[in-house]
Motif scaffolding. Sequence first.
Motif, short mmCIF file in Angstrom:
data_model
loop_
_atom_site.label_atom_id
_atom_site.label_comp_id
_atom_site.label_asym_id
_atom_site.label_seq_id
_atom_site.Cartn_x
_atom_site.Cartn_y
_atom_site.Cartn_z
N PRO B 206 0.80 -1.23 0.00
CA PRO B 206 0.00 0.00 0.00
C PRO B 206 0.83 1.28 0.00
CG PRO B 206 -0.93 -1.59 1.52
CD PRO B 206 0.36 -2.18 1.02
N ALA B 207 1.98 1.27 0.70
CA ALA B 207 2.77 2.51 0.79
C ALA B 207 3.79 2.65 -0.34
CB ALA B 207 3.49 2.57 2.14
N HIS B 210 3.82 5.73 -2.55
CA HIS B 210 4.18 6.92 -1.77
C HIS B 210 5.68 6.94 -1.45
CE1 HIS B 210 -0.05 7.89 -1.49
NE2 HIS B 210 -0.24 6.61 -1.26
N ASN B 288 3.35 25.85 -7.74
CA ASN B 288 1.91 26.08 -7.57
C ASN B 288 1.12 25.60 -8.79
OD1 ASN B 288 2.09 27.08 -4.99
ND2 ASN B 288 2.32 29.22 -5.65
N ALA B 291 0.40 22.20 -8.14
CA ALA B 291 -0.67 22.12 -7.14
C ALA B 291 -2.04 22.39 -7.76
CB ALA B 291 -0.39 23.09 -6.00
N CYS B 294 -3.15 18.93 -8.76
CA CYS B 294 -3.38 17.85 -7.79
C CYS B 294 -3.43 18.32 -6.35
CB CYS B 294 -2.29 16.79 -7.94
SG CYS B 294 -0.65 17.39 -7.52
N GLY B 295 -3.27 19.61 -6.08
CA GLY B 295 -3.36 20.10 -4.71
C GLY B 295 -2.04 20.09 -3.96
N ASN B 296 -1.01 19.46 -4.54
CA ASN B 296 0.29 19.36 -3.86
C ASN B 296 1.37 19.99 -4.73
OD1 ASN B 296 2.98 17.93 -3.34
ND2 ASN B 296 1.79 17.27 -1.56
N ARG B 297 2.23 20.81 -4.14
CA ARG B 297 3.22 21.56 -4.91
C ARG B 297 4.27 20.66 -5.55
NH1 ARG B 297 4.50 26.94 -3.35
NH2 ARG B 297 6.55 26.38 -2.57
N PHE B 298 4.40 19.42 -5.08
CA PHE B 298 5.41 18.52 -5.65
C PHE B 298 4.76 17.42 -6.50
CE2 PHE B 298 7.26 20.82 -2.28
CZ PHE B 298 8.55 21.09 -2.70
N ARG B 300 2.52 15.35 -5.64
CA ARG B 300 2.17 14.14 -4.89
C ARG B 300 0.70 13.80 -5.12
NH1 ARG B 300 6.57 14.01 -0.69
NH2 ARG B 300 8.24 14.32 -2.18
N ALA B 301 0.43 12.52 -5.27
CA ALA B 301 -0.93 11.97 -5.42
C ALA B 301 -1.50 12.17 -6.83
CB ALA B 301 -1.90 12.53 -4.38
N ARG B 309 -4.90 10.86 -11.05
CA ARG B 309 -6.05 11.14 -10.21
C ARG B 309 -6.60 12.52 -10.52
NH1 ARG B 309 -3.32 8.38 -5.73
NH2 ARG B 309 -4.34 6.37 -5.54
N PHE B 310 -7.76 12.80 -9.96
CA PHE B 310 -8.46 14.09 -9.99
C PHE B 310 -9.19 14.27 -11.32
CE2 PHE B 310 -4.78 14.53 -7.22
CZ PHE B 310 -5.47 14.61 -6.03
N ARG B 316 -8.69 22.42 -15.11
CA ARG B 316 -7.42 22.66 -14.42
C ARG B 316 -6.29 22.89 -15.42
NH1 ARG B 316 -9.62 18.76 -10.89
NH2 ARG B 316 -10.75 19.99 -9.37
#
Lengths: 256, 514
Positions: B206-207, B210, B288, B291, B294-298, B300-301, B309-310, B316
């Motif tokens: 699972p991780a 990440h 930014n 972001a 995906c909401g994260n500056r790097f 992620r996700a 995702r998203f 966007r």
Amino acid sequence: MLKITLERIRQGHHTAPYPAQPPVLPALFRGRPYIDNARCPADCQSCVQSCPVGAISRGDNGLEIDLGRCLFCGDCARACPTEALDFSRDHQLAARTRDALIATETPPQALAALDAKMKRLFGRSLKLRQVSAGGCNACEADLNVLSTLSFDMARFGIQFVASPRHADGIVVTGPVSQNMRSALIDTWNAVPTPRLLIAAGACAIAGGPFAGSEQVLNGVGDLLPVDLYIPGCPPHPYTTLDGLLRLLGRIESRPR
Amino acid sequence: MTDHAPTNAPTHALILRNGQSAPVNDLPRIPFAHWRAQIDQSLSDGDRMSACFGAQVDGHIDLFAVIGRPQHNDFLLVRTQASNEFPSLAATHPQLHLFEREIAEQFGLVPIDHPWPKPVRFHASFTGKDAFGREAQTPPRVGHMPFYEVEGAEIHEVAVGPVHAGVIEPGHFRFQCHGETVLFLEISLGYQHRGLERLLLGGPHPASTHQIEALAGDTTIGHTATWCRVLEGLSDQPAPKRAAQIRAIALELERLANHTGDIGALAGDIGFLPTSSFMGRIRGDYLNLQAVLCGNRFGRALTHPFGVRFHDDDRRLAEVLKRLKALERDTLGAMDVFFDSPSAHARLEGTGPVTPLRAAQLGLVGMAARASGIDMDARRDFPAPDTAHWHPDIAVLTDAVGDVHDRARIRRLEIEASIQWLKTHLDAVVEGDTAVPAAPLAPERICVATTEGWRGEIVHAAITDDNGRLARYKIVDPSFHNWSGLALAMRGQQISDFPLCNKSFNLSYCGFDL
């Protein structure tokens, strides 16, 4: 020279009016989770099972999310069938104790500032030494950005310094790799007392995605005393700045 | 070029394109002498060692070589079985020197006659055997090894790190100096080692995704996109074309953020404060933009196996395009004043050169190699079918001398190319799904994938066991090759040039340490 001056004028002024005005955060930014236990079906474990780092539990008090472990990936909110759990855009996440990082349905207490003596020492001048101990360079990069003109952390008297002997505390990033353990302790011991230790990012708080690797210590907490925890993977610069300013008693209200 | 059937497929080897998988048993074990002869021939012909690693298979240790063949747009793989020791090839092919040290450290195999037989990351071996004559039971002490020393009455040594003066990852540097002049720099890393390759065994867990996102935090998209391509290749379930194109867009945003930050850092190092200040802020603006997606500056996700995702991403992407157009003028203006300044030129030119010959011998990759005049780029050389020709123009310096100025100049060209490309492609992403359902990995297969991250060629290779779990996952970050380039760039330079040379490479510690 004229060209540089003209370019300087053209580039303009960009320092954000923080904390006087709330920060501008992206629409998809995932901040403090929002929990509504009334909507949470009795036999559902979807969010608990979806979490890649085991940050969510479900007990008598309803859902609990450990923001110290949370990577803010949003998997749990996507897994939730009833919108009982989602992420707000509240960037105020830092806490003084490990327990205070457990998010529940109840809104959190405001972060307690340092006591009067420490505030007198550090309130208007806080020099920090950063130690990366297995950090991936995302936490480091978004700490570095606080010194750029966008955030201009120095206007609050907070600065990163080159030597631990010139510092009032250290900011630890990374899960604390076995190979950095000794250098981290040496750096901490070189900081004159009284001193502060700030754990920035999911790795430094609880090992982040690397928790359980025999090559890391699952964060700095078992090794050294932590004064401020800043959650995130990595923490947004505004989350860090908010935590530091509240620690110093420079922000007290909790705007929603 | 990508869809051609290999016409020259030898029977002793396996040929894979980027993201393609094959039964691992299609790759026969050949005698070491044949394995070595193939490597010798390929590298002498100008191909590169993209990855060379050991793996425990059926209780034995097999050595796998993944040779990148840019002329054929594919990888040639050969495999042999190793005993306790093997004759080193590093003296003939210096680009192998770290791969052999890594095999020695991970599996306890001794590379005979290796010119530089030292640990890489200072961890206990996977097998309980130690190649360096240390006690196998106790964990090795990081940095504990004989450093290269220059002796003489006027020679002095400067040791720096692991903890450095800035907000930066840890590593140890030893300079052998004669006055101001650096005769030799030895770089000893391993402080960031988190045991990543071993954590992935038996996965994907699972991780795992990440962990890959945090493999090298400034290269989240580069490594995660490579990881996804490997898993999608092993399960023969490609991500939708729309997802592949969104990953390619995020990869260029990541390149822009890092390149702008680096030019700002170089400007800061030489006291050229306007560009330093502008770029520090502009870098954040590019973060930014990630972001926004995906909401994260790097990033992620954003990227996950079998898709991105998203939803509602058209809106966007349009917002990224709008903000990018506003950022373009600021970025170009900040670079113009820097590159038009005679004092900046004077400070950067001639500092820290790596000649094209040395760069090729060491197997340097990415923009550092391109700054030394080597025309290589995985976006063009190893295209995947879903994003072939879907990348910015590849910047090449025809007059390169490989100094700090060239490493700054190549970034400027790549920034300009990425902005131009994004402006015409952000609104040209194909319609369709952004993800397909997850599929299990097929058992006993091998897959290689590559991505041109902002630093350079990222290579991941994976082998599954008979249950379709990861039996080996090998990661090669561009920094693995390029740290040697920094050490070489410092020879004969003044020690005060080190910060500038270091920033001109801006390598990853954790990407190297894994």
